[in-house]
Design a protein around this motif. Structure first.
Motif, PDB file in Angstrom:
ATOM      1  N   LEU A   1       1.645  11.011  -4.084  1.00  0.00           N
ATOM      2  CA  LEU A   1       2.741  10.707  -5.007  1.00  0.00           C
ATOM      3  C   LEU A   1       3.781  11.815  -4.940  1.00  0.00           C
ATOM      4  O   LEU A   1       3.459  12.989  -5.123  1.00  0.00           O
ATOM      5  N   SER A   2       5.024  11.434  -4.678  1.00  0.00           N
ATOM      6  CA  SER A   2       6.128  12.390  -4.683  1.00  0.00           C
ATOM      7  C   SER A   2       7.062  12.076  -5.846  1.00  0.00           C
ATOM      8  O   SER A   2       7.634  10.988  -5.924  1.00  0.00           O
ATOM      9  N   LEU A   3       7.204  13.057  -6.733  1.00  0.00           N
ATOM     10  CA  LEU A   3       8.116  12.953  -7.871  1.00  0.00           C
ATOM     11  C   LEU A   3       9.120  14.105  -7.833  1.00  0.00           C
ATOM     12  O   LEU A   3       9.628  14.531  -8.867  1.00  0.00           O
ATOM     13  N   ALA A   4       9.400  14.603  -6.645  1.00  0.00           N
ATOM     14  CA  ALA A   4      10.298  15.747  -6.508  1.00  0.00           C
ATOM     15  C   ALA A   4      11.662  15.448  -7.104  1.00  0.00           C
ATOM     16  O   ALA A   4      12.229  14.362  -6.888  1.00  0.00           O
ATOM     17  N   HIS A   5      12.161  16.395  -7.887  1.00  0.00           N
ATOM     18  CA  HIS A   5      13.481  16.298  -8.516  1.00  0.00           C
ATOM     19  C   HIS A   5      13.573  15.129  -9.496  1.00  0.00           C
ATOM     20  O   HIS A   5      14.655  14.579  -9.710  1.00  0.00           O
TER      21      HIS A   5
ATOM     22  N   GLN B   1       0.820  -1.210   0.000  1.00  0.00           N
ATOM     23  CA  GLN B   1       0.000   0.000   0.000  1.00  0.00           C
ATOM     24  C   GLN B   1       0.856   1.264   0.000  1.00  0.00           C
ATOM     25  O   GLN B   1       0.439   2.294  -0.524  1.00  0.00           O
ATOM     26  N   GLN B   2       2.059   1.158   0.586  1.00  0.00           N
ATOM     27  CA  GLN B   2       2.972   2.300   0.621  1.00  0.00           C
ATOM     28  C   GLN B   2       4.348   1.865   0.138  1.00  0.00           C
ATOM     29  O   GLN B   2       4.876   0.851   0.590  1.00  0.00           O
ATOM     30  N   LEU B   3       4.919   2.642  -0.764  1.00  0.00           N
ATOM     31  CA  LEU B   3       6.251   2.356  -1.306  1.00  0.00           C
ATOM     32  C   LEU B   3       7.080   3.633  -1.216  1.00  0.00           C
ATOM     33  O   LEU B   3       6.810   4.610  -1.917  1.00  0.00           O
ATOM     34  N   VAL B   4       8.059   3.619  -0.334  1.00  0.00           N
ATOM     35  CA  VAL B   4       8.914   4.786  -0.117  1.00  0.00           C
ATOM     36  C   VAL B   4      10.341   4.401  -0.476  1.00  0.00           C
ATOM     37  O   VAL B   4      10.955   3.568   0.195  1.00  0.00           O
ATOM     38  N   LEU B   5      10.859   4.993  -1.534  1.00  0.00           N
ATOM     39  CA  LEU B   5      12.195   4.650  -2.017  1.00  0.00           C
ATOM     40  C   LEU B   5      13.117   5.850  -1.849  1.00  0.00           C
ATOM     41  O   LEU B   5      12.972   6.865  -2.527  1.00  0.00           O
ATOM     42  N   GLN B   6      14.060   5.713  -0.927  1.00  0.00           N
ATOM     43  CA  GLN B   6      15.037   6.757  -0.654  1.00  0.00           C
ATOM     44  C   GLN B   6      16.437   6.171  -0.733  1.00  0.00           C
ATOM     45  O   GLN B   6      16.646   4.978  -0.514  1.00  0.00           O
ATOM     46  N   ASN B   7      17.389   7.012  -1.039  1.00  0.00           N
ATOM     47  CA  ASN B   7      18.794   6.609  -1.085  1.00  0.00           C
ATOM     48  C   ASN B   7      19.049   5.464  -2.059  1.00  0.00           C
ATOM     49  O   ASN B   7      19.900   4.607  -1.814  1.00  0.00           O
ATOM     50  N   CYS B   8      18.299   5.429  -3.138  1.00  0.00           N
ATOM     51  CA  CYS B   8      18.507   4.374  -4.131  1.00  0.00           C
ATOM     52  C   CYS B   8      18.570   4.966  -5.540  1.00  0.00           C
ATOM     53  O   CYS B   8      18.413   4.243  -6.524  1.00  0.00           O
ATOM     54  N   SER B   9      18.768   6.266  -5.613  1.00  0.00           N
ATOM     55  CA  SER B   9      18.766   6.918  -6.922  1.00  0.00           C
ATOM     56  C   SER B   9      19.953   6.510  -7.789  1.00  0.00           C
ATOM     57  O   SER B   9      19.904   6.650  -9.007  1.00  0.00           O
ATOM     58  N   ASP B  10      21.005   5.987  -7.174  1.00  0.00           N
ATOM     59  CA  ASP B  10      22.190   5.610  -7.950  1.00  0.00           C
ATOM     60  C   ASP B  10      21.956   4.391  -8.837  1.00  0.00           C
ATOM     61  O   ASP B  10      22.650   4.204  -9.836  1.00  0.00           O
TER      62      ASP B  10
ATOM     63  N   ALA C   1      10.652  20.771  -8.863  1.00  0.00           N
ATOM     64  CA  ALA C   1      11.781  20.691  -9.805  1.00  0.00           C
ATOM     65  C   ALA C   1      11.531  19.707 -10.947  1.00  0.00           C
ATOM     66  O   ALA C   1      12.480  19.170 -11.516  1.00  0.00           O
ATOM     67  N   CYS C   2      10.281  19.463 -11.279  1.00  0.00           N
ATOM     68  CA  CYS C   2       9.958  18.714 -12.504  1.00  0.00           C
ATOM     69  C   CYS C   2       9.913  19.750 -13.636  1.00  0.00           C
ATOM     70  O   CYS C   2       8.849  20.242 -14.028  1.00  0.00           O
ATOM     71  N   ARG C   3      11.067  20.086 -14.150  1.00  0.00           N
ATOM     72  CA  ARG C   3      11.239  21.290 -14.959  1.00  0.00           C
ATOM     73  C   ARG C   3      10.667  21.184 -16.370  1.00  0.00           C
ATOM     74  O   ARG C   3      10.586  22.185 -17.081  1.00  0.00           O
ATOM     75  N   GLN C   4      10.298  19.983 -16.804  1.00  0.00           N
ATOM     76  CA  GLN C   4       9.686  19.863 -18.136  1.00  0.00           C
ATOM     77  C   GLN C   4       8.241  20.342 -18.157  1.00  0.00           C
ATOM     78  O   GLN C   4       7.698  20.622 -19.234  1.00  0.00           O
ATOM     79  N   LEU C   5       7.622  20.418 -16.993  1.00  0.00           N
ATOM     80  CA  LEU C   5       6.194  20.700 -16.929  1.00  0.00           C
ATOM     81  C   LEU C   5       5.909  22.189 -17.090  1.00  0.00           C
ATOM     82  O   LEU C   5       6.552  23.024 -16.471  1.00  0.00           O
ATOM     83  N   LYS C   6       4.898  22.482 -17.889  1.00  0.00           N
ATOM     84  CA  LYS C   6       4.462  23.854 -18.118  1.00  0.00           C
ATOM     85  C   LYS C   6       3.003  23.996 -17.686  1.00  0.00           C
ATOM     86  O   LYS C   6       2.370  23.036 -17.248  1.00  0.00           O
ATOM     87  N   ASP C   7       2.482  25.194 -17.832  1.00  0.00           N
ATOM     88  CA  ASP C   7       1.121  25.481 -17.378  1.00  0.00           C
ATOM     89  C   ASP C   7       0.093  24.493 -17.910  1.00  0.00           C
ATOM     90  O   ASP C   7      -0.793  24.039 -17.185  1.00  0.00           O
ATOM     91  N   GLU C   8       0.203  24.148 -19.190  1.00  0.00           N
ATOM     92  CA  GLU C   8      -0.800  23.284 -19.820  1.00  0.00           C
ATOM     93  C   GLU C   8      -0.898  21.936 -19.122  1.00  0.00           C
ATOM     94  O   GLU C   8      -2.005  21.430 -18.870  1.00  0.00           O
ATOM     95  N   ALA C   9       0.241  21.337 -18.790  1.00  0.00           N
ATOM     96  CA  ALA C   9       0.243  20.030 -18.126  1.00  0.00           C
ATOM     97  C   ALA C   9      -0.346  20.125 -16.722  1.00  0.00           C
ATOM     98  O   ALA C   9      -1.105  19.234 -16.291  1.00  0.00           O
TER      99      ALA C   9
ATOM    100  N   GLN D   1       6.604   7.192  -2.992  1.00  0.00           N
ATOM    101  CA  GLN D   1       7.608   8.247  -2.802  1.00  0.00           C
ATOM    102  C   GLN D   1       8.831   7.920  -3.664  1.00  0.00           C
ATOM    103  O   GLN D   1       9.530   6.944  -3.428  1.00  0.00           O
ATOM    104  N   LEU D   2       9.056   8.737  -4.696  1.00  0.00           N
ATOM    105  CA  LEU D   2      10.180   8.509  -5.620  1.00  0.00           C
ATOM    106  C   LEU D   2      11.096   9.733  -5.669  1.00  0.00           C
ATOM    107  O   LEU D   2      11.773   9.957  -6.670  1.00  0.00           O
ATOM    108  N   LYS D   3      11.121  10.501  -4.619  1.00  0.00           N
ATOM    109  CA  LYS D   3      11.909  11.735  -4.603  1.00  0.00           C
ATOM    110  C   LYS D   3      13.361  11.484  -4.992  1.00  0.00           C
ATOM    111  O   LYS D   3      14.036  10.639  -4.418  1.00  0.00           O
ATOM    112  N   GLY D   4      13.822  12.209  -5.995  1.00  0.00           N
ATOM    113  CA  GLY D   4      15.219  12.145  -6.394  1.00  0.00           C
ATOM    114  C   GLY D   4      15.625  10.918  -7.186  1.00  0.00           C
ATOM    115  O   GLY D   4      16.810  10.726  -7.452  1.00  0.00           O
ATOM    116  N   CYS D   5      14.663  10.083  -7.567  1.00  0.00           N
ATOM    117  CA  CYS D   5      14.996   8.882  -8.352  1.00  0.00           C
ATOM    118  C   CYS D   5      15.192   9.294  -9.815  1.00  0.00           C
ATOM    119  O   CYS D   5      14.290   9.163 -10.651  1.00  0.00           O
ATOM    120  N   ALA D   6      16.379   9.777 -10.104  1.00  0.00           N
ATOM    121  CA  ALA D   6      16.640  10.458 -11.373  1.00  0.00           C
ATOM    122  C   ALA D   6      16.832   9.520 -12.558  1.00  0.00           C
ATOM    123  O   ALA D   6      16.781   9.963 -13.711  1.00  0.00           O
TER     124      ALA D   6
END
Length: 296
Positions: free
Chosen positions: A142-146, A87-96, A172-180, A117-122
Protein backbone atom coordinates in the motif's frame (compact mmCIF):
# COMPACT_ATOMS: atom_id res chain seq x y z
CA UNK A 1 2.13 -5.71 -33.55
CA UNK A 2 -1.07 -4.56 -31.78
CA UNK A 3 -1.84 -2.25 -34.75
CA UNK A 4 -1.46 -5.13 -37.21
CA UNK A 5 -3.67 -7.29 -35.03
CA UNK A 6 -6.41 -4.67 -35.05
CA UNK A 7 -6.19 -4.04 -38.81
CA UNK A 8 -5.87 -7.59 -40.09
CA UNK A 9 -7.93 -9.71 -37.68
CA UNK A 10 -11.29 -8.06 -38.27
CA UNK A 11 -14.62 -9.83 -37.65
CA UNK A 12 -15.15 -10.28 -41.40
CA UNK A 13 -12.26 -12.73 -41.57
CA UNK A 14 -13.79 -14.94 -38.93
CA UNK A 15 -10.48 -15.51 -37.17
CA UNK A 16 -9.86 -13.72 -33.92
CA UNK A 17 -13.39 -13.45 -32.60
CA UNK A 18 -14.11 -17.10 -33.38
CA UNK A 19 -11.68 -18.13 -30.65
CA UNK A 20 -13.18 -18.77 -27.20
CA UNK A 21 -13.33 -15.37 -25.51
CA UNK A 22 -13.02 -16.25 -21.83
CA UNK A 23 -10.70 -19.24 -22.28
CA UNK A 24 -8.34 -17.95 -24.99
CA UNK A 25 -8.70 -14.31 -25.97
CA UNK A 26 -8.97 -12.69 -22.54
CA UNK A 27 -6.32 -14.65 -20.57
CA UNK A 28 -3.84 -15.47 -23.35
CA UNK A 29 -4.00 -12.72 -25.99
CA UNK A 30 -5.56 -9.48 -24.78
CA UNK A 31 -3.55 -9.52 -21.55
CA UNK A 32 -0.39 -8.92 -23.62
CA UNK A 33 -1.70 -5.74 -25.29
CA UNK A 34 -1.32 -2.24 -23.79
CA UNK A 35 -4.49 -0.97 -22.18
CA UNK A 36 -4.58 2.07 -24.45
CA UNK A 37 -4.54 -0.23 -27.49
CA UNK A 38 -7.36 -2.35 -26.07
CA UNK A 39 -9.53 0.71 -25.65
CA UNK A 40 -8.89 1.60 -29.28
CA UNK A 41 -10.02 -1.89 -30.33
CA UNK A 42 -13.48 -1.10 -29.00
CA UNK A 43 -14.05 1.16 -32.01
CA UNK A 44 -13.56 -1.64 -34.55
CA UNK A 45 -17.03 -3.14 -34.13
CA UNK A 46 -19.74 -3.96 -31.61
CA UNK A 47 -18.29 -7.43 -31.23
CA UNK A 48 -14.90 -6.02 -30.35
CA UNK A 49 -16.56 -3.63 -27.93
CA UNK A 50 -18.23 -6.55 -26.15
CA UNK A 51 -14.94 -8.45 -26.08
CA UNK A 52 -13.04 -5.54 -24.52
CA UNK A 53 -15.79 -4.99 -21.95
CA UNK A 54 -15.45 -8.65 -21.00
CA UNK A 55 -11.70 -8.16 -20.68
CA UNK A 56 -12.12 -5.08 -18.47
CA UNK A 57 -14.51 -6.97 -16.20
CA UNK A 58 -11.89 -9.71 -15.73
CA UNK A 59 -8.80 -7.52 -15.57
CA UNK A 60 -6.50 -8.28 -12.63
CA UNK A 61 -4.30 -5.18 -12.82
CA UNK A 62 -5.32 -1.58 -13.51
CA UNK A 63 -2.62 1.06 -13.93
CA UNK A 64 -4.00 4.46 -14.91
CA UNK A 65 -0.65 5.56 -16.34
CA UNK A 66 -1.06 3.02 -19.18
CA UNK A 67 -4.03 4.91 -20.60
CA UNK A 68 -2.99 8.53 -20.90
CA UNK A 69 -0.95 11.18 -19.10
CA UNK A 70 -4.14 12.05 -17.21
CA UNK A 71 -7.10 9.66 -17.25
CA UNK A 72 -10.52 11.41 -17.26
CA UNK A 73 -12.86 10.82 -14.33
CA UNK A 74 -15.65 9.37 -16.50
CA UNK A 75 -13.24 6.94 -18.17
CA UNK A 76 -12.02 5.62 -14.82
CA UNK A 77 -15.56 5.04 -13.57
CA UNK A 78 -16.64 3.34 -16.79
CA UNK A 79 -13.59 1.09 -17.11
CA UNK A 80 -13.92 -0.46 -13.65
CA UNK A 81 -17.67 -0.45 -13.06
CA UNK A 82 -18.06 -4.20 -13.74
CA UNK A 83 -14.75 -5.45 -12.34
CA UNK A 84 -14.79 -7.49 -9.14
CA UNK A 85 -11.49 -9.39 -9.52
CA UNK A 86 -8.82 -6.67 -9.38
CA UNK A 87 -5.59 -7.62 -7.61
CA UNK A 88 -3.53 -4.50 -8.35
CA UNK A 89 -4.79 -0.91 -8.48
CA UNK A 90 -2.28 1.77 -9.42
CA UNK A 91 -3.68 5.29 -9.67
CA UNK A 92 -1.34 7.96 -10.98
CA UNK A 93 -1.92 11.36 -12.53
CA UNK A 94 -5.49 11.49 -11.28
CA UNK A 95 -5.07 13.53 -8.12
CA UNK A 96 -6.92 16.49 -9.65
CA UNK A 97 -10.26 14.66 -9.69
CA UNK A 98 -10.07 11.40 -7.72
CA UNK A 99 -12.25 11.57 -4.62
CA UNK A 100 -13.95 9.06 -2.33
CA UNK A 101 -16.94 9.12 -4.66
CA UNK A 102 -14.99 7.53 -7.51
CA UNK A 103 -12.70 5.27 -5.50
CA UNK A 104 -14.96 3.74 -2.85
CA UNK A 105 -17.22 1.79 -5.27
CA UNK A 106 -14.13 0.21 -6.87
CA UNK A 107 -12.67 -0.72 -3.48
CA UNK A 108 -16.01 -1.98 -2.19
CA UNK A 109 -16.50 -4.51 -5.00
CA UNK A 110 -12.90 -5.77 -5.19
CA UNK A 111 -11.98 -7.95 -2.22
CA UNK A 112 -8.93 -9.59 -3.81
CA UNK A 113 -6.73 -6.50 -4.01
CA UNK A 114 -3.21 -7.12 -2.74
CA UNK A 115 -1.53 -3.98 -4.11
CA UNK A 116 -2.89 -0.41 -4.04
CA UNK A 117 -0.97 2.69 -5.14
CA UNK A 118 -2.55 6.04 -4.19
CA UNK A 119 0.56 8.22 -4.16
CA UNK A 120 -0.34 11.90 -4.24
CA UNK A 121 -4.11 11.37 -4.31
CA UNK A 122 -4.69 14.40 -2.12
CA UNK A 123 -8.46 14.74 -2.53
CA UNK A 124 -9.34 11.46 -0.85
CA UNK A 125 -10.28 11.29 2.83
CA UNK A 126 -9.76 8.98 5.78
CA UNK A 127 -12.89 7.11 4.62
CA UNK A 128 -10.89 5.77 1.67
CA UNK A 129 -8.38 4.10 3.97
CA UNK A 130 -11.14 2.70 6.19
CA UNK A 131 -12.83 1.27 3.09
CA UNK A 132 -9.57 -0.33 2.00
CA UNK A 133 -9.06 -1.90 5.41
CA UNK A 134 -12.58 -3.36 5.48
CA UNK A 135 -12.64 -4.61 1.87
CA UNK A 136 -9.08 -5.82 1.28
CA UNK A 137 -8.07 -8.37 3.92
CA UNK A 138 -5.30 -9.77 1.68
CA UNK A 139 -3.61 -6.43 1.05
CA UNK A 140 0.19 -6.73 0.96
CA UNK A 141 1.43 -3.47 -0.59
CA UNK A 142 0.00 0.00 0.00
CA UNK A 143 1.36 3.39 -1.02
CA UNK A 144 -0.15 6.46 0.63
CA UNK A 145 2.79 8.78 -0.03
CA UNK A 146 1.88 12.46 0.18
CA UNK A 147 -1.65 11.66 1.34
CA UNK A 148 -1.88 14.06 4.24
CA UNK A 149 -5.47 13.01 4.96
CA UNK A 150 -4.20 9.76 6.53
CA UNK A 151 -4.75 10.05 10.28
CA UNK A 152 -4.18 7.81 13.29
CA UNK A 153 -7.74 6.44 13.39
CA UNK A 154 -7.78 5.35 9.75
CA UNK A 155 -4.29 3.84 10.13
CA UNK A 156 -5.51 1.88 13.15
CA UNK A 157 -8.33 0.47 11.03
CA UNK A 158 -5.79 -0.60 8.42
CA UNK A 159 -3.64 -2.28 11.07
CA UNK A 160 -6.60 -4.11 12.58
CA UNK A 161 -7.83 -5.61 9.31
CA UNK A 162 -4.81 -5.90 6.96
CA UNK A 163 -2.28 -7.89 8.97
CA UNK A 164 -0.67 -9.44 5.87
CA UNK A 165 0.87 -6.09 4.85
CA UNK A 166 4.48 -6.36 3.69
CA UNK A 167 5.15 -2.89 2.24
CA UNK A 168 3.68 0.44 3.34
CA UNK A 169 4.65 3.89 2.10
CA UNK A 170 3.61 6.68 4.48
CA UNK A 171 5.94 9.34 3.10
CA UNK A 172 4.78 12.84 4.10
CA UNK A 173 1.70 11.58 5.96
CA UNK A 174 2.28 14.40 8.40
CA UNK A 175 -0.64 13.73 10.75
CA UNK A 176 0.94 10.50 11.95
CA UNK A 177 2.89 10.41 15.20
CA UNK A 178 4.83 7.73 17.05
CA UNK A 179 1.73 6.23 18.66
CA UNK A 180 0.02 5.49 15.33
CA UNK A 181 3.18 3.99 13.82
CA UNK A 182 3.68 1.79 16.90
CA UNK A 183 0.14 0.45 16.60
CA UNK A 184 0.63 -0.32 12.91
CA UNK A 185 3.85 -2.30 13.32
CA UNK A 186 2.57 -4.20 16.36
CA UNK A 187 -0.36 -5.48 14.30
CA UNK A 188 1.52 -5.88 11.00
CA UNK A 189 4.65 -7.72 12.05
CA UNK A 190 5.27 -9.11 8.54
CA UNK A 191 6.39 -5.72 7.22
CA UNK A 192 9.46 -5.88 4.99
CA UNK A 193 9.42 -2.32 3.67
CA UNK A 194 8.27 0.86 5.41
CA UNK A 195 8.67 4.53 4.54
CA UNK A 196 8.08 7.25 7.12
CA UNK A 197 10.07 9.86 5.23
CA UNK A 198 9.41 13.58 5.55
CA UNK A 199 7.59 13.32 8.86
CA UNK A 200 8.99 15.48 11.64
CA UNK A 201 6.60 13.86 14.15
CA UNK A 202 8.28 10.45 13.93
CA UNK A 203 10.97 9.79 16.53
CA UNK A 204 12.87 7.16 18.46
CA UNK A 205 9.77 5.62 20.05
CA UNK A 206 8.39 4.61 16.65
CA UNK A 207 11.72 3.39 15.28
CA UNK A 208 12.42 1.22 18.32
CA UNK A 209 8.95 -0.33 18.11
CA UNK A 210 9.47 -0.99 14.39
CA UNK A 211 12.71 -2.78 15.22
CA UNK A 212 11.19 -4.95 17.95
CA UNK A 213 7.93 -5.76 16.12
CA UNK A 214 9.16 -6.36 12.54
CA UNK A 215 11.99 -8.93 12.46
CA UNK A 216 11.50 -9.39 8.69
CA UNK A 217 12.17 -5.72 7.93
CA UNK A 218 14.43 -5.19 4.90
CA UNK A 219 13.94 -1.54 3.90
CA UNK A 220 13.27 1.50 6.10
CA UNK A 221 13.09 5.10 4.92
CA UNK A 222 13.47 7.73 7.65
CA UNK A 223 14.57 10.58 5.39
CA UNK A 224 13.92 13.89 7.09
CA UNK A 225 12.68 12.40 10.37
CA UNK A 226 14.38 15.03 12.49
CA UNK A 227 13.49 13.50 15.86
CA UNK A 228 15.21 10.17 15.17
CA UNK A 229 18.47 9.75 17.12
CA UNK A 230 21.33 7.31 17.52
CA UNK A 231 19.76 5.15 20.22
CA UNK A 232 16.90 3.94 18.03
CA UNK A 233 19.27 3.20 15.14
CA UNK A 234 21.28 0.95 17.46
CA UNK A 235 18.07 -0.87 18.44
CA UNK A 236 17.28 -1.25 14.75
CA UNK A 237 20.67 -2.85 14.19
CA UNK A 238 20.12 -5.23 17.10
CA UNK A 239 16.62 -6.45 16.26
CA UNK A 240 16.52 -6.40 12.44
CA UNK A 241 19.09 -8.87 11.09
CA UNK A 242 17.51 -8.86 7.61
CA UNK A 243 17.75 -5.10 7.10
CA UNK A 244 19.19 -4.35 3.66
CA UNK A 245 18.76 -0.60 3.27
CA UNK A 246 18.22 2.39 5.56
CA UNK A 247 17.67 5.99 4.52
CA UNK A 248 18.51 8.62 7.12
CA UNK A 249 19.50 11.61 5.02
CA UNK A 250 18.66 14.89 6.79
CA UNK A 251 18.31 13.06 10.12
CA UNK A 252 20.72 15.46 11.80
CA UNK A 253 20.73 13.61 15.12
CA UNK A 254 21.90 10.32 13.57
CA UNK A 255 25.68 9.99 13.57
CA UNK A 256 28.24 7.53 12.24
CA UNK A 257 28.63 6.03 15.71
CA UNK A 258 25.31 4.23 15.23
CA UNK A 259 25.40 3.85 11.44
CA UNK A 260 28.79 2.12 11.47
CA UNK A 261 27.21 -0.97 13.02
CA UNK A 262 24.87 -1.32 10.05
CA UNK A 263 27.54 -0.29 7.57
CA UNK A 264 29.79 -3.10 8.77
CA UNK A 265 27.00 -5.58 8.03
CA UNK A 266 26.69 -4.37 4.45
CA UNK A 267 23.43 -2.48 4.94
CA UNK A 268 22.97 0.08 2.15
CA UNK A 269 22.92 3.59 3.62
CA UNK A 270 22.14 6.86 1.86
CA UNK A 271 24.81 8.83 3.72
CA UNK A 272 28.52 8.40 3.15
CA UNK A 273 31.11 7.77 5.91
CA UNK A 274 32.54 11.01 7.35
CA UNK A 275 35.92 10.74 5.60
CA UNK A 276 34.34 10.07 2.21
CA UNK A 277 31.93 12.98 2.70
CA UNK A 278 34.88 15.23 3.49
CA UNK A 279 36.72 14.15 0.34
CA UNK A 280 33.68 14.76 -1.83
CA UNK A 281 33.26 18.21 -0.29
CA UNK A 282 36.94 18.98 -0.86
CA UNK A 283 36.68 17.85 -4.46
CA UNK A 284 33.69 20.13 -4.98
CA UNK A 285 35.61 23.07 -3.52
CA UNK A 286 39.02 22.75 -5.18
CA UNK A 287 38.15 20.63 -8.18
CA UNK A 288 40.19 17.57 -7.29
CA UNK A 289 40.56 14.99 -4.53
CA UNK A 290 44.17 14.83 -3.30
CA UNK A 291 45.78 11.47 -2.72
CA UNK A 292 45.71 10.58 0.94
CA UNK A 293 47.81 7.74 2.32
CA UNK A 294 45.47 5.87 4.67
CA UNK A 295 48.03 3.20 5.57
CA UNK A 296 48.80 3.97 9.19
Amino acid sequence: APRCLMMSLTPSRGCLLDLPWEDILVPHILCHLPLQQLLSLQRVSKSFQSLIQLYLANMRCFDSSQIAPAIPRAAFVNLLKDNEVLQQLVLQNCSDWLTDRELLPVIGQNHHLHQIQLKGCAQLSRHALVAISLSCPNLRQLSLAHCEWVDSLSLRSLADHCKALEAVDLTACRQLKDEAICYLVQKCSRLKSLSLAVNANVGDVAVEEIAKSCPELEHLDLTGCLRVKNDSIRVLAEYCPKLRSLKVKHCHNVAESSLSILRSRGVELDVEPPLQRALVLLQDVVGFAPFINLQI
